[in-house]
Design a protein around this motif. Structure first.
Motif, PDB file in Angstrom:
ATOM      1  N   CYS A 138       0.791  -1.536  -0.006  1.00 17.88           N
ATOM      2  CA  CYS A 138       0.121  -0.099  -0.128  1.00 17.88           C
ATOM      3  C   CYS A 138       0.838   1.405   0.051  1.00 17.88           C
ATOM      4  N   VAL A 139       1.801   1.351   0.921  1.00 18.84           N
ATOM      5  CA  VAL A 139       2.823   2.440   0.834  1.00 18.84           C
ATOM      6  C   VAL A 139       3.476   2.628  -0.597  1.00 18.84           C
ATOM      7  N   PHE A 142       0.693   3.991  -2.823  1.00 16.99           N
ATOM      8  CA  PHE A 142       0.203   5.485  -2.574  1.00 16.99           C
ATOM      9  C   PHE A 142       1.347   6.274  -3.116  1.00 16.99           C
ATOM     10  N   SER A 143       2.572   5.834  -2.819  1.00 20.49           N
ATOM     11  CA  SER A 143       3.675   6.873  -3.191  1.00 20.49           C
ATOM     12  C   SER A 143       3.899   6.830  -4.627  1.00 20.49           C
ATOM     13  N   GLY A 146       0.864   9.012  -5.699  1.00 19.71           N
ATOM     14  CA  GLY A 146       1.549  10.592  -5.435  1.00 19.71           C
ATOM     15  C   GLY A 146       2.215  11.287  -6.365  1.00 19.71           C
ATOM     16  N   VAL A 153      -3.298  11.070  -4.865  1.00 21.55           N
ATOM     17  CA  VAL A 153      -3.306  10.884  -3.869  1.00 21.55           C
ATOM     18  C   VAL A 153      -2.402  11.856  -2.868  1.00 21.55           C
ATOM     19  N   LYS A 154      -2.783  12.619  -1.879  1.00 18.50           N
ATOM     20  CA  LYS A 154      -2.154  13.631  -1.254  1.00 18.50           C
ATOM     21  C   LYS A 154      -1.114  12.671  -0.277  1.00 18.50           C
ATOM     22  N   SER A 155      -0.024  13.280  -0.251  1.00 20.78           N
ATOM     23  CA  SER A 155       1.035  12.662   0.508  1.00 20.78           C
ATOM     24  C   SER A 155       0.789  12.605   1.880  1.00 20.78           C
ATOM     25  N   GLN A 157      -2.147  12.113   3.250  1.00 22.40           N
ATOM     26  CA  GLN A 157      -3.227  11.545   3.667  1.00 22.40           C
ATOM     27  C   GLN A 157      -3.085   9.848   3.703  1.00 22.40           C
ATOM     28  N   TRP A 158      -2.079   9.487   2.753  1.00 22.45           N
ATOM     29  CA  TRP A 158      -1.981   7.894   2.807  1.00 22.45           C
ATOM     30  C   TRP A 158      -1.234   7.199   4.083  1.00 22.45           C
ATOM     31  N   THR A 161      -4.139   6.288   6.188  1.00 17.02           N
ATOM     32  CA  THR A 161      -4.848   5.469   5.216  1.00 17.02           C
ATOM     33  C   THR A 161      -4.501   4.117   5.508  1.00 17.02           C
ATOM     34  N   VAL A 162      -3.238   3.946   5.311  1.00 16.74           N
ATOM     35  CA  VAL A 162      -2.408   2.591   5.558  1.00 16.74           C
ATOM     36  C   VAL A 162      -2.626   2.067   7.004  1.00 16.74           C
TER      37      VAL A 162
END
Length: 190
Positions: A138-139, A142-143, A146, A153-155, A157-158, A161-162
């Motif tokens: 997930c990381v 999301f990165s 981003g 995806v806003k940095s 927020q994730w 979320t994770v």
């Protein structure tokens, strides 16, 4: 031939229609004719569609994204229920197979905490490994999101979320794995 043809330039707004908002202190229906005349003075071929209050104008992207979000949430919920049922079944099977061992350990003086740790240790290790691998994936996802698509995806927020996803998975796994080991506790050595 397929290569022959005439290519025409796309006029502004043909491929991606333009949208604009006007702040008005009155009913939008009252100022729409005036906006049409101003727009016709600027561009005679332009048309105004869906004129009205901003909260009533349909935004197709927002509608599609909201339905996609509901669909993903529904599928995630179904996956969570199925995995909880599978974990429960696996733990019940493990307890059923180790009933005799639990009885012998109880006869030899094992405390209830020892019995529960005996049955749950392997499950906790597997769940921990799965959650760690899932969080790392997930990381990475999301990165990557981003950095692409203009920061989809806003940095900030994730990480939250994770962490929330990991906590939900842990809670569901614990709920699924609690009852079967507790059925092994009342086993009498006889």
């Amino acid at each position: 031939d397929a290569d022959e043809g005439v290519y025409h330039a796309i006029a502004p707004g043909e491929l991606h229609p333009l949208s604009f908002a006007v702040r008005a202190g009155t009913d939008p229906a009252r100022i729409t004719p005036r906006l049409r005349s101003i727009l016709n003075d600027i561009d005679g071929g332009a048309l105004i569609h869906d004129a009205g209050p901003l909260d009533q104008v349909p935004d197709s992207n927002r509608i599609i994204l909201s339905w996609a979000t509901y669909l993903v949430a529904l599928l995630a919920g179904i996956a969570m229920v199925l995995s909880a049922a599978c974990l429960y079944a696996l733990m019940s099977f493990t307890v059923a197979k180790r009933t005799r061992e639990c009885g012998i350990r109880t006869a030899l003086g094992a405390r209830p905490a020892n019995i529960i740790s005996l049955i749950g240790r392997r499950t906790v290790l597997q769940l921990s490994a799965g959650i760690a691998i899932g969080a790392l994936l997930c990381v990475a996802m999301f990165s990557l999101l981003g950095r692409t698509n203009g920061g989809l995806v806003k940095s900030e927020q994730w990480p939250l979320t994770v962490a929330l996803m990991a906590l939900v998975v842990i809670a569901v796994a614990l709920l699924a794995c609690v009852k079967p080991p507790l059925t092994a506790l009342p086993i009498r050595p006889v």
